[in-house]
Design a protein around this motif. Structure first.
Motif, PDB file in Angstrom:
ATOM      1  N   ASN A 193       0.800  -1.236   0.000  1.00  0.00           N
ATOM      2  CA  ASN A 193       0.000   0.000   0.000  1.00  0.00           C
ATOM      3  C   ASN A 193       0.826   1.275   0.000  1.00  0.00           C
ATOM      4  OD1 ASN A 193      -2.510  -1.308   0.009  1.00  0.00           O
ATOM      5  ND2 ASN A 193      -2.449  -1.569   2.235  1.00  0.00           N
ATOM      6  N   GLY A 194       2.127   1.161   0.211  1.00  0.00           N
ATOM      7  CA  GLY A 194       2.974   2.351   0.266  1.00  0.00           C
ATOM      8  C   GLY A 194       2.747   3.185   1.509  1.00  0.00           C
ATOM      9  N   THR A 195       2.470   2.515   2.638  1.00  0.00           N
ATOM     10  CA  THR A 195       2.232   3.210   3.907  1.00  0.00           C
ATOM     11  C   THR A 195       3.360   2.908   4.891  1.00  0.00           C
ATOM     12  OG1 THR A 195       0.851   1.380   4.678  1.00  0.00           O
ATOM     13  CG2 THR A 195      -0.280   3.213   3.588  1.00  0.00           C
ATOM     14  N   GLN A 196       3.293   3.521   6.048  1.00  0.00           N
ATOM     15  CA  GLN A 196       4.332   3.397   7.072  1.00  0.00           C
ATOM     16  C   GLN A 196       4.264   2.033   7.766  1.00  0.00           C
ATOM     17  OE1 GLN A 196       6.761   5.662   7.617  1.00  0.00           O
ATOM     18  NE2 GLN A 196       7.662   4.246   9.078  1.00  0.00           N
ATOM     19  N   HIS A 249      -8.452  -6.469   7.505  1.00  0.00           N
ATOM     20  CA  HIS A 249      -9.230  -5.595   6.626  1.00  0.00           C
ATOM     21  C   HIS A 249      -8.362  -5.010   5.499  1.00  0.00           C
ATOM     22  CE1 HIS A 249     -12.976  -5.946   8.728  1.00  0.00           C
ATOM     23  NE2 HIS A 249     -12.387  -5.641   9.884  1.00  0.00           N
ATOM     24  N   SER A 250      -7.132  -4.650   5.820  1.00  0.00           N
ATOM     25  CA  SER A 250      -6.228  -4.126   4.807  1.00  0.00           C
ATOM     26  C   SER A 250      -5.927  -5.181   3.749  1.00  0.00           C
ATOM     27  CB  SER A 250      -4.930  -3.647   5.463  1.00  0.00           C
ATOM     28  OG  SER A 250      -4.016  -3.188   4.493  1.00  0.00           O
ATOM     29  N   ASP A 283      -9.205  -7.449  -2.929  1.00  0.00           N
ATOM     30  CA  ASP A 283     -10.330  -6.953  -3.728  1.00  0.00           C
ATOM     31  C   ASP A 283      -9.912  -5.962  -4.801  1.00  0.00           C
ATOM     32  OD1 ASP A 283     -12.329  -8.467  -2.503  1.00  0.00           O
ATOM     33  OD2 ASP A 283     -12.840  -6.884  -1.059  1.00  0.00           O
ATOM     34  N   SER A 284      -8.912  -5.147  -4.513  1.00  0.00           N
ATOM     35  CA  SER A 284      -8.640  -4.009  -5.401  1.00  0.00           C
ATOM     36  C   SER A 284      -7.349  -4.115  -6.213  1.00  0.00           C
ATOM     37  CB  SER A 284      -8.585  -2.721  -4.567  1.00  0.00           C
ATOM     38  OG  SER A 284      -7.478  -2.761  -3.680  1.00  0.00           O
ATOM     39  N   THR A 285      -6.603  -5.180  -6.049  1.00  0.00           N
ATOM     40  CA  THR A 285      -5.294  -5.265  -6.691  1.00  0.00           C
ATOM     41  C   THR A 285      -5.224  -6.463  -7.627  1.00  0.00           C
ATOM     42  OG1 THR A 285      -4.300  -4.340  -4.674  1.00  0.00           O
ATOM     43  CG2 THR A 285      -2.802  -5.377  -6.234  1.00  0.00           C
ATOM     44  N   ASN A 286      -4.579  -6.264  -8.750  1.00  0.00           N
ATOM     45  CA  ASN A 286      -4.240  -7.383  -9.624  1.00  0.00           C
ATOM     46  C   ASN A 286      -3.174  -8.191  -8.893  1.00  0.00           C
ATOM     47  OD1 ASN A 286      -3.066  -9.113 -11.478  1.00  0.00           O
ATOM     48  ND2 ASN A 286      -2.898  -7.568 -13.095  1.00  0.00           N
ATOM     49  N   LEU A 287      -3.476  -9.428  -8.552  1.00  0.00           N
ATOM     50  CA  LEU A 287      -2.572 -10.229  -7.724  1.00  0.00           C
ATOM     51  C   LEU A 287      -1.273 -10.589  -8.439  1.00  0.00           C
ATOM     52  CD1 LEU A 287      -5.088 -12.540  -5.833  1.00  0.00           C
ATOM     53  CD2 LEU A 287      -4.253 -10.254  -5.234  1.00  0.00           C
ATOM     54  N   GLU A 288      -1.262 -10.435  -9.746  1.00  0.00           N
ATOM     55  CA  GLU A 288      -0.028 -10.686 -10.501  1.00  0.00           C
ATOM     56  C   GLU A 288       0.853  -9.434 -10.585  1.00  0.00           C
ATOM     57  OE1 GLU A 288       0.716 -13.820 -11.218  1.00  0.00           O
ATOM     58  OE2 GLU A 288      -1.220 -14.256 -10.286  1.00  0.00           O
ATOM     59  N   LYS A 289       0.331  -8.312 -10.110  1.00  0.00           N
ATOM     60  CA  LYS A 289       1.097  -7.060 -10.118  1.00  0.00           C
ATOM     61  C   LYS A 289       2.377  -7.243  -9.308  1.00  0.00           C
ATOM     62  CE  LYS A 289       0.914  -2.295  -8.480  1.00  0.00           C
ATOM     63  NZ  LYS A 289       0.130  -1.314  -7.733  1.00  0.00           N
ATOM     64  N   SER A 300      11.615  -7.172  -5.602  1.00  0.00           N
ATOM     65  CA  SER A 300      10.305  -7.050  -6.231  1.00  0.00           C
ATOM     66  C   SER A 300       9.664  -8.432  -6.273  1.00  0.00           C
ATOM     67  CB  SER A 300      10.417  -6.456  -7.635  1.00  0.00           C
ATOM     68  OG  SER A 300      11.215  -7.281  -8.458  1.00  0.00           O
ATOM     69  N   ASN A 301       8.357  -8.456  -5.995  1.00  0.00           N
ATOM     70  CA  ASN A 301       7.588  -9.699  -6.010  1.00  0.00           C
ATOM     71  C   ASN A 301       6.151  -9.411  -6.407  1.00  0.00           C
ATOM     72  OD1 ASN A 301       9.645 -10.259  -3.488  1.00  0.00           O
ATOM     73  ND2 ASN A 301       9.256 -12.089  -4.715  1.00  0.00           N
ATOM     74  N   ALA A 302       5.490 -10.444  -6.924  1.00  0.00           N
ATOM     75  CA  ALA A 302       4.072 -10.347  -7.239  1.00  0.00           C
ATOM     76  C   ALA A 302       3.269 -10.318  -5.945  1.00  0.00           C
ATOM     77  CB  ALA A 302       3.631 -11.529  -8.105  1.00  0.00           C
ATOM     78  N   VAL A 303       2.167  -9.590  -5.956  1.00  0.00           N
ATOM     79  CA  VAL A 303       1.300  -9.489  -4.783  1.00  0.00           C
ATOM     80  C   VAL A 303       0.853 -10.877  -4.329  1.00  0.00           C
ATOM     81  CG1 VAL A 303      -0.918  -8.616  -3.929  1.00  0.00           C
ATOM     82  CG2 VAL A 303       0.580  -7.134  -5.294  1.00  0.00           C
ATOM     83  N   ALA A 304       0.511 -11.766  -5.261  1.00  0.00           N
ATOM     84  CA  ALA A 304       0.089 -13.126  -4.894  1.00  0.00           C
ATOM     85  C   ALA A 304       1.174 -13.847  -4.109  1.00  0.00           C
ATOM     86  CB  ALA A 304      -0.294 -13.927  -6.138  1.00  0.00           C
ATOM     87  N   ASP A 305       2.423 -13.695  -4.520  1.00  0.00           N
ATOM     88  CA  ASP A 305       3.525 -14.341  -3.803  1.00  0.00           C
ATOM     89  C   ASP A 305       3.678 -13.766  -2.397  1.00  0.00           C
ATOM     90  OD1 ASP A 305       4.074 -15.959  -5.992  1.00  0.00           O
ATOM     91  OD2 ASP A 305       5.560 -14.555  -6.804  1.00  0.00           O
TER      92      ASP A 305
END
Length: 151
Positions: A53-56, A78-79, A85-91, A104-109
């Motif tokens: 999410n690019g948060t602290q 919840h996060s 819900d909102s992210t392409n898991l392959e991103k 760097s890694n895919a969100v699914a990983d």
């Protein structure tokens, strides 16, 4: 795949909350190591969410009160559901690890890693609780699927 990850995170959240309740019921027997293990697990989850999410992020080894662990676990849950819900898991996301090294890694990983990390430290925690005389609860995923833990 999103449904699968949501199911995993429902399981982790329900199981973490059940463990926090157990720890609260037996606070007088909870060791520093046990508190550190569950805090670390919750911290790592929050850190990975923050990377996505690019948060602290939290510190890796911050120790929290049981009340805050419960709240942080719910916020993590919840996060993560929002990420699913909102992210392409392959991103693929780029981030720095706790030593400042770039990766760097895919969100699914990353989601799979968080799940695996929870399971790893949960096993250590259950072993610690048994050693401290705290009755353990069943935390295996298949038992959850048979009869989900009620929150």
């Amino acid at each position: 795949m999103k449904h699968y990850f949501k199911d995993l995170y429902n399981y982790h959240h329900a199981t973490n909350q059940a463990i926090v309740k157990l720890l609260m019921d037996y606070q007088h027997l909870v060791t520093e190591r046990s508190l550190g293990l569950i805090s670390h697990s919750i911290n790592a989850h929050q850190i990975w969410n923050a990377r996505i999410n690019g948060t602290q992020p939290f510190g890796v080894f911050e120790t929290h009160s049981l009340e805050n662990i419960s709240k942080f676990d719910t916020a993590n849950y919840h996060s993560t559901i929002e990420i699913i819900d909102s992210t392409n898991l392959e991103k693929v996301i780029e981030y720095n690890n706790s030593k400042g090294e770039p990766f760097s890694n895919a969100v699914a990983d990353i989601l799979f890693h968080i799940s695996n990390h929870h399971s790893h430290h949960r096993g250590q925690l259950i072993s610690d609780l048994k050693s401290s005389g705290i009755p353990s609860i069943v935390t295996d995923y298949i038992f959850y699927k048979r009869k989900p833990i009620a929150l």
